[in-house]
Design a protein around this motif. Sequence first.
Motif, PDB file in Angstrom:
ATOM      1  N   ILE A 204      21.320   9.090  16.149  1.00 52.67           N
ATOM      2  CA  ILE A 204      20.610   9.664  15.559  1.00 52.67           C
ATOM      3  C   ILE A 204      19.540  10.784  16.196  1.00 52.67           C
ATOM      4  N   THR A 205      18.790  10.072  17.176  1.00 49.00           N
ATOM      5  CA  THR A 205      17.816  10.797  18.069  1.00 49.00           C
ATOM      6  C   THR A 205      18.532  11.841  18.819  1.00 49.00           C
ATOM      7  N   ARG A 206      19.705  11.641  19.175  1.00 54.12           N
ATOM      8  CA  ARG A 206      20.242  12.690  19.972  1.00 54.12           C
ATOM      9  C   ARG A 206      20.979  13.921  19.186  1.00 54.12           C
ATOM     10  N   GLN A 207      21.277  13.560  18.039  1.00 57.11           N
ATOM     11  CA  GLN A 207      21.767  14.538  17.101  1.00 57.11           C
ATOM     12  C   GLN A 207      20.630  15.612  16.549  1.00 57.11           C
ATOM     13  N   LEU A 208      19.576  14.984  16.283  1.00 55.98           N
ATOM     14  CA  LEU A 208      18.390  15.696  15.562  1.00 55.98           C
ATOM     15  C   LEU A 208      17.379  16.254  16.697  1.00 55.98           C
ATOM     16  N   GLY A 209      17.292  16.248  17.818  1.00 59.36           N
ATOM     17  CA  GLY A 209      16.520  16.767  18.604  1.00 59.36           C
ATOM     18  C   GLY A 209      15.204  16.706  18.275  1.00 59.36           C
ATOM     19  N   ALA A 210      14.305  17.653  17.960  1.00 63.98           N
ATOM     20  CA  ALA A 210      13.145  17.404  17.472  1.00 63.98           C
ATOM     21  C   ALA A 210      12.647  17.470  15.779  1.00 63.98           C
ATOM     22  N   GLU A 211      13.719  17.475  15.236  1.00 62.62           N
ATOM     23  CA  GLU A 211      13.730  17.791  13.727  1.00 62.62           C
ATOM     24  C   GLU A 211      13.168  16.641  12.961  1.00 62.62           C
ATOM     25  N   VAL A 212      13.680  15.094  13.520  1.00 59.17           N
ATOM     26  CA  VAL A 212      13.022  14.202  12.956  1.00 59.17           C
ATOM     27  C   VAL A 212      12.080  13.300  14.058  1.00 59.17           C
ATOM     28  N   PRO A 213      10.988  12.903  13.428  1.00 57.58           N
ATOM     29  CA  PRO A 213      10.324  11.990  14.477  1.00 57.58           C
ATOM     30  C   PRO A 213      10.771  10.591  14.805  1.00 57.58           C
ATOM     31  N   TYR A 214      10.016   9.998  15.500  1.00 56.52           N
ATOM     32  CA  TYR A 214      10.566   8.635  15.947  1.00 56.52           C
ATOM     33  C   TYR A 214      10.688   7.591  14.921  1.00 56.52           C
ATOM     34  N   SER A 215      10.239   8.056  13.683  1.00 57.44           N
ATOM     35  CA  SER A 215      10.300   7.191  12.643  1.00 57.44           C
ATOM     36  C   SER A 215      11.614   6.703  11.752  1.00 57.44           C
ATOM     37  N   VAL A 216      12.454   6.531  12.615  1.00 60.55           N
ATOM     38  CA  VAL A 216      13.667   6.125  12.020  1.00 60.55           C
ATOM     39  C   VAL A 216      14.136   4.683  12.424  1.00 60.55           C
ATOM     40  N   ALA A 217      14.505   3.853  11.429  1.00 61.05           N
ATOM     41  CA  ALA A 217      14.920   2.422  12.125  1.00 61.05           C
ATOM     42  C   ALA A 217      16.268   2.275  11.614  1.00 61.05           C
ATOM     43  N   VAL A 218      17.013   1.055  12.010  1.00 60.41           N
ATOM     44  CA  VAL A 218      18.504   0.841  11.448  1.00 60.41           C
ATOM     45  C   VAL A 218      18.642  -0.661  11.291  1.00 60.41           C
ATOM     46  N   GLU A 219      19.076  -0.874  10.335  1.00 55.43           N
ATOM     47  CA  GLU A 219      19.351  -2.226  10.005  1.00 55.43           C
ATOM     48  C   GLU A 219      20.670  -2.527   9.925  1.00 55.43           C
ATOM     49  N   ILE A 220      21.229  -3.568  10.417  1.00 55.85           N
ATOM     50  CA  ILE A 220      22.623  -4.044  10.603  1.00 55.85           C
ATOM     51  C   ILE A 220      22.742  -4.720   9.087  1.00 55.85           C
ATOM     52  N   GLU A 221      23.556  -4.307   8.184  1.00 58.13           N
ATOM     53  CA  GLU A 221      23.686  -5.380   7.089  1.00 58.13           C
ATOM     54  C   GLU A 221      24.885  -6.038   6.906  1.00 58.13           C
ATOM     55  N   GLN A 222      25.918  -5.462   7.997  1.00 53.71           N
ATOM     56  CA  GLN A 222      27.127  -6.366   7.830  1.00 53.71           C
ATOM     57  C   GLN A 222      27.541  -6.323   9.254  1.00 53.71           C
ATOM     58  N   PHE A 223      28.295  -7.478   9.936  1.00 57.00           N
ATOM     59  CA  PHE A 223      28.648  -7.392  11.068  1.00 57.00           C
ATOM     60  C   PHE A 223      29.726  -8.510  11.184  1.00 57.00           C
ATOM     61  N   LYS A 224      30.927  -8.218  10.824  1.00 61.63           N
ATOM     62  CA  LYS A 224      31.971  -9.159  10.631  1.00 61.63           C
ATOM     63  C   LYS A 224      33.305  -8.848  11.229  1.00 61.63           C
ATOM     64  N   HIS A 225      34.182  -9.923  11.720  1.00 64.22           N
ATOM     65  CA  HIS A 225      35.322  -9.582  12.453  1.00 64.22           C
ATOM     66  C   HIS A 225      36.382 -10.153  11.362  1.00 64.22           C
ATOM     67  N   GLU A 226      37.225  -8.870  10.983  1.00 65.00           N
ATOM     68  CA  GLU A 226      38.338  -9.234   9.995  1.00 65.00           C
ATOM     69  C   GLU A 226      39.588  -9.055  10.812  1.00 65.00           C
ATOM     70  N   GLY A 227      40.429 -10.040  11.354  1.00 64.50           N
ATOM     71  CA  GLY A 227      41.724  -9.574  11.995  1.00 64.50           C
ATOM     72  C   GLY A 227      41.121  -8.875  13.218  1.00 64.50           C
TER      73      GLY A 227
END
Length: 300
Positions: A204-227
């Motif tokens: 996100i930070t790389r794609q958006l350059g200066a457009e979006v400030p530092y106020s982005v957070a990412v939460e992982i809602e699922q992390f699951k091995h299936e096969g």
Amino acid sequence: TRPDDPDSRCGFVAIVGRPNVGKSTLLNHILGQKLSITSRKPQTTRHQVLGIKTDGPVQAIYVDTPGMHEEEPRALNRYMNRAASSALVDVDVVVFVVDQLAWTPADELVLDKLSRVRCPVILAVNKVDKLANREQLLPHIEMLSKKREFAEIIPLSALKETNLAPLEAAVGRFLPKSVHFYPDDQITDRSERFLASEIVREKITRQLGAEVPYSVAVEIEQFKHEGKTLHIAALILVEREGQKKIIIGDKGARLRRIGQEARLDMERLFGSKVMLRLWVKVKRGWADSERALRSLGMDS
Ligand code: GDP
Ligand code: MG
Ligand code: K
């Protein structure tokens, strides 16, 4: 190493320096793996990440620190300053990263914080690949060497991996004799979920350059091995409706690109096929709220 190995060394190494000098790049290239997110924007490193590098009898545990900086005292900045200062407590070696040629008031500020540090400080003069002429480096190093007593001064390029071996050898020399704290094949103390969220945040930070400030957070809602496939679902939290539109892009094009790039990095890091789902939600004013930071696990 065996507990009775007389050559066994292990200890903590803080990588410090003002934003954008290349601390995260250095850590990633020392480890040969991407642990810490990098970008041209300052302050992309929000959390403290341990990077563990074991080379024969020497285990160096690196701590990447968010850049120390003075800005408006929003909750996020307070958190980052705390994380940066606490990194200096109880380390065995400090690697102070500066940029070739440039010396700024922000560097001076970091140097000031280092005045309280008792352990050896190695000065890493980074980005020497940008120098047209190596001779330019000498007066700069001369100037830096008068700033304080450095255990070593090593010009290097984190990006091009020039002179990383002398840096690692110097670090190893200053680590105390000790058994290894982590298994020799472990490279970080962080969970795979955490690394996944950092990868999305980096894209996100790389794609958006200066457009979006530092106020982005990412939460992982699922992390699951299936096969053979790893299923990951990530929620991107932004502060405003406009930021959500920017991240999603025209007909979802930008979010798709973020997802594609993140998936490739995740497949490389986790060594398996990844199915990644992303969505964006507005969570008003989260960067201002200590409580929101705590709910995201950023209250250390
Ligand atoms: P940090 O804020 O100190 O962690 O800095 P980053 O590792 O995020 O790097 C900031 C920017 O400097 C990125 O664009 C990196 O690609 C770039 N960079 C880092 N190391 C080098 C280097 O050795 N040479 C060059 N030319 N650029 C570098
Ligand atoms: Mg960084
Ligand atoms: K940066």
